[in-house]
Design a protein around this motif. Sequence first.
Motif, PDB file in Angstrom:
ATOM      1  N   THR A 174       0.839  -1.198   0.000  1.00 45.55           N
ATOM      2  CA  THR A 174       0.000   0.000   0.000  1.00 45.55           C
ATOM      3  C   THR A 174       0.874   1.248   0.000  1.00 45.55           C
ATOM      4  O   THR A 174       1.797   1.365   0.811  1.00 45.55           O
ATOM      5  N   ASP A 175       0.569   2.175  -0.907  1.00 46.94           N
ATOM      6  CA  ASP A 175       1.366   3.400  -1.010  1.00 46.94           C
ATOM      7  C   ASP A 175       0.906   4.436   0.016  1.00 46.94           C
ATOM      8  O   ASP A 175       0.028   4.166   0.847  1.00 46.94           O
ATOM      9  N   ASP A 176       1.501   5.636  -0.038  1.00 43.80           N
ATOM     10  CA  ASP A 176       1.193   6.689   0.938  1.00 43.80           C
ATOM     11  C   ASP A 176      -0.186   7.310   0.750  1.00 43.80           C
ATOM     12  O   ASP A 176      -0.629   8.098   1.569  1.00 43.80           O
ATOM     13  N   GLN A 177      -0.892   6.936  -0.322  1.00 47.08           N
ATOM     14  CA  GLN A 177      -2.251   7.417  -0.551  1.00 47.08           C
ATOM     15  C   GLN A 177      -3.286   6.349  -0.212  1.00 47.08           C
ATOM     16  O   GLN A 177      -4.467   6.514  -0.480  1.00 47.08           O
ATOM     17  N   GLY A 178      -2.815   5.227   0.334  1.00 46.37           N
ATOM     18  CA  GLY A 178      -3.716   4.147   0.713  1.00 46.37           C
ATOM     19  C   GLY A 178      -4.133   3.254  -0.442  1.00 46.37           C
ATOM     20  O   GLY A 178      -5.075   2.480  -0.321  1.00 46.37           O
ATOM     21  N   VAL A 179      -3.423   3.353  -1.559  1.00 48.75           N
ATOM     22  CA  VAL A 179      -3.747   2.573  -2.754  1.00 48.75           C
ATOM     23  C   VAL A 179      -2.849   1.339  -2.811  1.00 48.75           C
ATOM     24  O   VAL A 179      -1.631   1.439  -2.645  1.00 48.75           O
ATOM     25  N   GLU A 180      -3.447   0.191  -3.051  1.00 52.74           N
ATOM     26  CA  GLU A 180      -2.688  -1.053  -3.130  1.00 52.74           C
ATOM     27  C   GLU A 180      -2.020  -1.157  -4.509  1.00 52.74           C
ATOM     28  O   GLU A 180      -2.669  -0.980  -5.536  1.00 52.74           O
ATOM     29  N   LEU A 181      -0.703  -1.435  -4.494  1.00 53.29           N
ATOM     30  CA  LEU A 181       0.067  -1.542  -5.731  1.00 53.29           C
ATOM     31  C   LEU A 181       0.562  -2.962  -5.935  1.00 53.29           C
ATOM     32  O   LEU A 181       0.954  -3.647  -4.991  1.00 53.29           O
ATOM     33  N   HIS A 182       0.545  -3.386  -7.184  1.00 56.37           N
ATOM     34  CA  HIS A 182       1.093  -4.671  -7.617  1.00 56.37           C
ATOM     35  C   HIS A 182       2.443  -4.346  -8.239  1.00 56.37           C
ATOM     36  O   HIS A 182       2.535  -3.525  -9.159  1.00 56.37           O
ATOM     37  N   MET A 183       3.518  -4.988  -7.743  1.00 58.91           N
ATOM     38  CA  MET A 183       4.874  -4.652  -8.197  1.00 58.91           C
ATOM     39  C   MET A 183       5.654  -5.922  -8.500  1.00 58.91           C
ATOM     40  O   MET A 183       5.505  -6.925  -7.808  1.00 58.91           O
ATOM     41  N   ILE A 184       6.491  -5.856  -9.545  1.00 57.36           N
ATOM     42  CA  ILE A 184       7.358  -6.965  -9.911  1.00 57.36           C
ATOM     43  C   ILE A 184       8.798  -6.509  -9.797  1.00 57.36           C
ATOM     44  O   ILE A 184       9.178  -5.478 -10.362  1.00 57.36           O
ATOM     45  N   LEU A 185       9.588  -7.297  -9.062  1.00 57.09           N
ATOM     46  CA  LEU A 185      11.009  -6.999  -8.880  1.00 57.09           C
ATOM     47  C   LEU A 185      11.844  -8.157  -9.419  1.00 57.09           C
ATOM     48  O   LEU A 185      11.433  -9.316  -9.321  1.00 57.09           O
ATOM     49  N   VAL A 186      12.988  -7.807  -9.997  1.00 52.68           N
ATOM     50  CA  VAL A 186      13.957  -8.788 -10.489  1.00 52.68           C
ATOM     51  C   VAL A 186      15.340  -8.364 -10.009  1.00 52.68           C
ATOM     52  O   VAL A 186      15.547  -7.203  -9.660  1.00 52.68           O
ATOM     53  N   PRO A 187      16.304  -9.284 -10.010  1.00 53.57           N
ATOM     54  CA  PRO A 187      17.671  -8.885  -9.666  1.00 53.57           C
ATOM     55  C   PRO A 187      18.168  -7.802 -10.621  1.00 53.57           C
ATOM     56  O   PRO A 187      17.930  -7.864 -11.829  1.00 53.57           O
ATOM     57  N   ASP A 188      18.821  -6.794 -10.078  1.00 58.72           N
ATOM     58  CA  ASP A 188      19.328  -5.679 -10.882  1.00 58.72           C
ATOM     59  C   ASP A 188      20.552  -6.120 -11.673  1.00 58.72           C
ATOM     60  O   ASP A 188      21.458  -6.746 -11.118  1.00 58.72           O
ATOM     61  N   ASP A 189      20.578  -5.810 -12.949  1.00 54.55           N
ATOM     62  CA  ASP A 189      21.722  -6.204 -13.783  1.00 54.55           C
ATOM     63  C   ASP A 189      22.916  -5.260 -13.630  1.00 54.55           C
ATOM     64  O   ASP A 189      23.989  -5.545 -14.128  1.00 54.55           O
ATOM     65  N   ARG A 190      22.734  -4.155 -12.904  1.00 55.83           N
ATOM     66  CA  ARG A 190      23.818  -3.189 -12.703  1.00 55.83           C
ATOM     67  C   ARG A 190      24.504  -3.334 -11.349  1.00 55.83           C
ATOM     68  O   ARG A 190      25.620  -2.881 -11.162  1.00 55.83           O
ATOM     69  N   ASP A 191      23.795  -3.913 -10.376  1.00 58.62           N
ATOM     70  CA  ASP A 191      24.304  -4.019  -9.010  1.00 58.62           C
ATOM     71  C   ASP A 191      23.752  -5.303  -8.402  1.00 58.62           C
ATOM     72  O   ASP A 191      22.547  -5.431  -8.198  1.00 58.62           O
ATOM     73  N   LEU A 192      24.611  -6.251  -8.104  1.00 54.48           N
ATOM     74  CA  LEU A 192      24.182  -7.555  -7.598  1.00 54.48           C
ATOM     75  C   LEU A 192      23.538  -7.486  -6.225  1.00 54.48           C
ATOM     76  O   LEU A 192      22.828  -8.413  -5.820  1.00 54.48           O
ATOM     77  N   ASP A 193      23.748  -6.395  -5.487  1.00 54.54           N
ATOM     78  CA  ASP A 193      23.168  -6.226  -4.160  1.00 54.54           C
ATOM     79  C   ASP A 193      21.845  -5.471  -4.181  1.00 54.54           C
ATOM     80  O   ASP A 193      21.366  -5.025  -3.140  1.00 54.54           O
ATOM     81  N   ARG A 194      21.264  -5.318  -5.359  1.00 53.93           N
ATOM     82  CA  ARG A 194      20.067  -4.491  -5.499  1.00 53.93           C
ATOM     83  C   ARG A 194      19.038  -5.228  -6.357  1.00 53.93           C
ATOM     84  O   ARG A 194      19.379  -6.056  -7.186  1.00 53.93           O
ATOM     85  N   MET A 195      17.777  -4.891  -6.156  1.00 56.73           N
ATOM     86  CA  MET A 195      16.681  -5.383  -6.989  1.00 56.73           C
ATOM     87  C   MET A 195      16.185  -4.230  -7.859  1.00 56.73           C
ATOM     88  O   MET A 195      16.354  -3.059  -7.493  1.00 56.73           O
ATOM     89  N   SER A 196      15.572  -4.566  -8.981  1.00 57.69           N
ATOM     90  CA  SER A 196      14.968  -3.566  -9.855  1.00 57.69           C
ATOM     91  C   SER A 196      13.466  -3.783  -9.897  1.00 57.69           C
ATOM     92  O   SER A 196      12.998  -4.904 -10.145  1.00 57.69           O
ATOM     93  N   CYS A 197      12.720  -2.717  -9.655  1.00 59.96           N
ATOM     94  CA  CYS A 197      11.267  -2.769  -9.813  1.00 59.96           C
ATOM     95  C   CYS A 197      10.983  -2.447 -11.277  1.00 59.96           C
ATOM     96  O   CYS A 197      11.231  -1.330 -11.740  1.00 59.96           O
ATOM     97  N   ILE A 198      10.513  -3.452 -12.019  1.00 61.68           N
ATOM     98  CA  ILE A 198      10.296  -3.282 -13.460  1.00 61.68           C
ATOM     99  C   ILE A 198       8.835  -3.057 -13.815  1.00 61.68           C
ATOM    100  O   ILE A 198       8.509  -2.737 -14.956  1.00 61.68           O
ATOM    101  N   HIS A 199       7.943  -3.226 -12.824  1.00 66.19           N
ATOM    102  CA  HIS A 199       6.515  -3.070 -13.089  1.00 66.19           C
ATOM    103  C   HIS A 199       5.815  -2.643 -11.806  1.00 66.19           C
ATOM    104  O   HIS A 199       6.084  -3.193 -10.738  1.00 66.19           O
ATOM    105  N   ALA A 200       4.921  -1.671 -11.923  1.00 68.56           N
ATOM    106  CA  ALA A 200       4.076  -1.261 -10.793  1.00 68.56           C
ATOM    107  C   ALA A 200       2.778  -0.696 -11.352  1.00 68.56           C
ATOM    108  O   ALA A 200       2.787   0.097 -12.292  1.00 68.56           O
ATOM    109  N   ILE A 201       1.681  -1.152 -10.793  1.00 67.23           N
ATOM    110  CA  ILE A 201       0.367  -0.686 -11.240  1.00 67.23           C
ATOM    111  C   ILE A 201      -0.589  -0.764 -10.053  1.00 67.23           C
ATOM    112  O   ILE A 201      -0.405  -1.572  -9.140  1.00 67.23           O
ATOM    113  N   GLN A 202      -1.614   0.093 -10.073  1.00 74.04           N
ATOM    114  CA  GLN A 202      -2.627   0.014  -9.028  1.00 74.04           C
ATOM    115  C   GLN A 202      -3.339  -1.319  -9.168  1.00 74.04           C
ATOM    116  O   GLN A 202      -3.783  -1.699 -10.255  1.00 74.04           O
TER     117      GLN A 202
END
Length: 78
Positions: free
Chosen positions: A41-69
């Motif tokens: 849930t975001d700061d406006q109280g809206v539920e978000l669907h998000m997809i994360l994958v391993p970041d190809d630039r930094d092995l210690d980080r994830m990348s959020c490649i998709h987000a939608i209400q």
Amino acid sequence: MKVRITSGARKHGLTRTRILTALENAELIDTVGDKQVFLGTDDQGVELHMILVPDDRDLDRMSCIHAIQYHYLIGGDR
């Protein structure tokens, strides 16, 4: 967890701040290969669907490649 928000994640009009806020309280709902699917849930109280994958630039980080209400995915209000 360190997360990079890609332009693809913002294409549905969500800001980086809204996505990061939703990720702070998100629940992992599915894993498909290296993709992790979260609902949060975001700061406006809206539920978000998000997809994360391993970041190809930094092995210690994830990348959020998709987000939608979430209500857009289920075809109604939530």
